[in-house]
Scaffold this motif. Structure first.
Motif, PDB file in Angstrom:
ATOM      1  N   GLY A  73       8.369  -6.186   6.485  1.00 18.58           N
ATOM      2  CA  GLY A  73       7.245  -6.730   7.222  1.00 18.58           C
ATOM      3  C   GLY A  73       6.176  -7.248   6.284  1.00 18.58           C
ATOM      4  N   ILE A  74       5.260  -8.025   6.830  1.00 13.00           N
ATOM      5  CA  ILE A  74       4.165  -8.545   6.020  1.00 13.00           C
ATOM      6  C   ILE A  74       3.200  -7.410   5.686  1.00 13.00           C
ATOM      7  N   GLU A  75       2.204  -7.721   4.885  1.00 14.91           N
ATOM      8  CA  GLU A  75       1.197  -6.723   4.534  1.00 14.91           C
ATOM      9  C   GLU A  75       0.577  -6.149   5.804  1.00 14.91           C
ATOM     10  N   GLY A  76       0.407  -4.825   5.851  1.00 15.13           N
ATOM     11  CA  GLY A  76      -0.254  -4.192   6.980  1.00 15.13           C
ATOM     12  C   GLY A  76       0.575  -4.082   8.244  1.00 15.13           C
ATOM     13  N   SER A  77       1.887  -4.181   8.113  1.00  9.33           N
ATOM     14  CA  SER A  77       2.727  -4.146   9.317  1.00  9.33           C
ATOM     15  C   SER A  77       3.060  -2.730   9.786  1.00  9.33           C
ATOM     16  N   GLY A  78       2.756  -1.731   8.961  1.00 12.13           N
ATOM     17  CA  GLY A  78       2.996  -0.344   9.378  1.00 12.13           C
ATOM     18  C   GLY A  78       4.277   0.254   8.841  1.00 12.13           C
ATOM     19  N   LYS A  79       4.846  -0.341   7.807  1.00 15.88           N
ATOM     20  CA  LYS A  79       6.104   0.157   7.250  1.00 15.88           C
ATOM     21  C   LYS A  79       5.987   1.592   6.738  1.00 15.88           C
ATOM     22  N   SER A  80       4.921   1.872   6.014  1.00 10.07           N
ATOM     23  CA  SER A  80       4.764   3.201   5.410  1.00 10.07           C
ATOM     24  C   SER A  80       4.671   4.292   6.477  1.00 10.07           C
ATOM     25  N   THR A  81       3.975   3.993   7.558  1.00 11.48           N
ATOM     26  CA  THR A  81       3.840   4.972   8.646  1.00 11.48           C
ATOM     27  C   THR A  81       5.195   5.265   9.268  1.00 11.48           C
ATOM     28  N   GLN A  82       5.973   4.227   9.551  1.00  9.92           N
ATOM     29  CA  GLN A  82       7.278   4.422  10.188  1.00  9.92           C
ATOM     30  C   GLN A  82       8.279   5.066   9.233  1.00  9.92           C
ATOM     31  N   ARG A  83       8.168   4.745   7.973  1.00 10.67           N
ATOM     32  CA  ARG A  83       9.030   5.392   6.979  1.00 10.67           C
ATOM     33  C   ARG A  83       8.759   6.896   6.942  1.00 10.67           C
ATOM     34  N   GLN A  84       7.489   7.282   6.990  1.00 13.42           N
ATOM     35  CA  GLN A  84       7.135   8.699   6.986  1.00 13.42           C
ATOM     36  C   GLN A  84       7.662   9.401   8.227  1.00 13.42           C
ATOM     37  N   LEU A  85       7.554   8.765   9.381  1.00 11.90           N
ATOM     38  CA  LEU A  85       8.066   9.353  10.620  1.00 11.90           C
ATOM     39  C   LEU A  85       9.582   9.523  10.552  1.00 11.90           C
ATOM     40  N   LEU A  86      10.264   8.553   9.955  1.00  8.84           N
ATOM     41  CA  LEU A  86      11.717   8.663   9.817  1.00  8.84           C
ATOM     42  C   LEU A  86      12.083   9.798   8.869  1.00  8.84           C
ATOM     43  N   MET A  87      11.337   9.962   7.788  1.00  6.89           N
ATOM     44  CA  MET A  87      11.585  11.062   6.859  1.00  6.89           C
ATOM     45  C   MET A  87      11.477  12.410   7.576  1.00  6.89           C
ATOM     46  N   GLU A  88      10.460  12.552   8.407  1.00  5.74           N
ATOM     47  CA  GLU A  88      10.270  13.799   9.157  1.00  5.74           C
ATOM     48  C   GLU A  88      11.419  14.014  10.134  1.00  5.74           C
TER      49      GLU A  88
END
Length: 204
Positions: free
Chosen positions: A7-22
């Motif tokens: 995704g482009i900058e600020g698309s929320g990738k890091s948040t969704q990656r963290q949720l997937l890790m959990e």
């Protein structure tokens, strides 16, 4: 599975990656989480060079080759070994970022970028989540995070071209790229879509 977030900058990738890790942790699925650039010790140095607003890179072609070098080491040191061990791999940015930012943003010839991706012996992900937001919203979120990196400081038109290239990439790879309109939705609702797609394609 080999899962990537794009995704482009600020698309929320890091948040969704963290949720997937959990989620994978709760499901007792062994996994490795990584990112590009920066998934190896070598990549950490490359990340600083590529993203620093004080970078002394003077040509877009040099930038392209540095990303390719980072990926080659990343595949060899992290991604392939983890998959060989039966672990899932979750990666923040991968080949579709190269297509979007180098073909779209930097406007390198399309075939050149496809050839570079091929020459790195890049493994194709099993599943890619493209989190789509408008450029206006993405840059607004990026600014809220604080100091902007070298790419976040690019022009509005640059980011428009990146998003357009992502949309093109998604249309070319419907077998693995799942596009999610991530603007105006709560993180939990976005992740529910991600979770259902993973369940559909895996043994979970």
């Amino acid at each position: 599975m080999f899962i990537t977030f794009e995704g482009i900058e600020g698309s929320g990738k890091s948040t969704q990656r963290q949720l997937l890790m959990e989620y994978l942790t709760d499901s007792k699925i062994p996994f490795v989480v990584t990112r590009e650039p920066g998934g190896t010790e070598f990549g950490t140095h490359m990340r600083e060079v590529l993203l620093s607003k004080d970078s002394r890179i003077t040509t877009n072609r040099s930038e392209l080759f540095l990303f390719a070098a980072d990926r080659t080491e990343h595949i060899n040191q992290v991604i392939q070994p983890a998959l060989n061990e039966g672990k899932w791999v979750v990666c923040d940015r991968y080949i579709d970022s190269t297509f979007a930012y180098q073909y779209g943003g930097r406007q390198h010839p399309r075939q050149d970028i496809l050839d570079i991706i091929r020459l790195t012996d890049a493994l194709e992900p099993d599943l890619t989540f493209f989190l789509d937001v408008s450029v206006e919203e993405g840059l607004r979120r990026a600014r809220q995070r604080g100091v902007l990196d070298r790419f976040e400081q690019e022009t509005f038109d640059f980011h428009q071209r990146v998003r357009a290239a992502y949309l093109e990439c998604a249309s070319l790879n419907p077998h693995r790229i799942v596009s999610i309109m991530a603007e105006g939705l709560e993180s939990a609702a976005i992740f529910e879509s991600i979770k259902q797609e993973i369940k559909h394609r895996s043994v979970l």
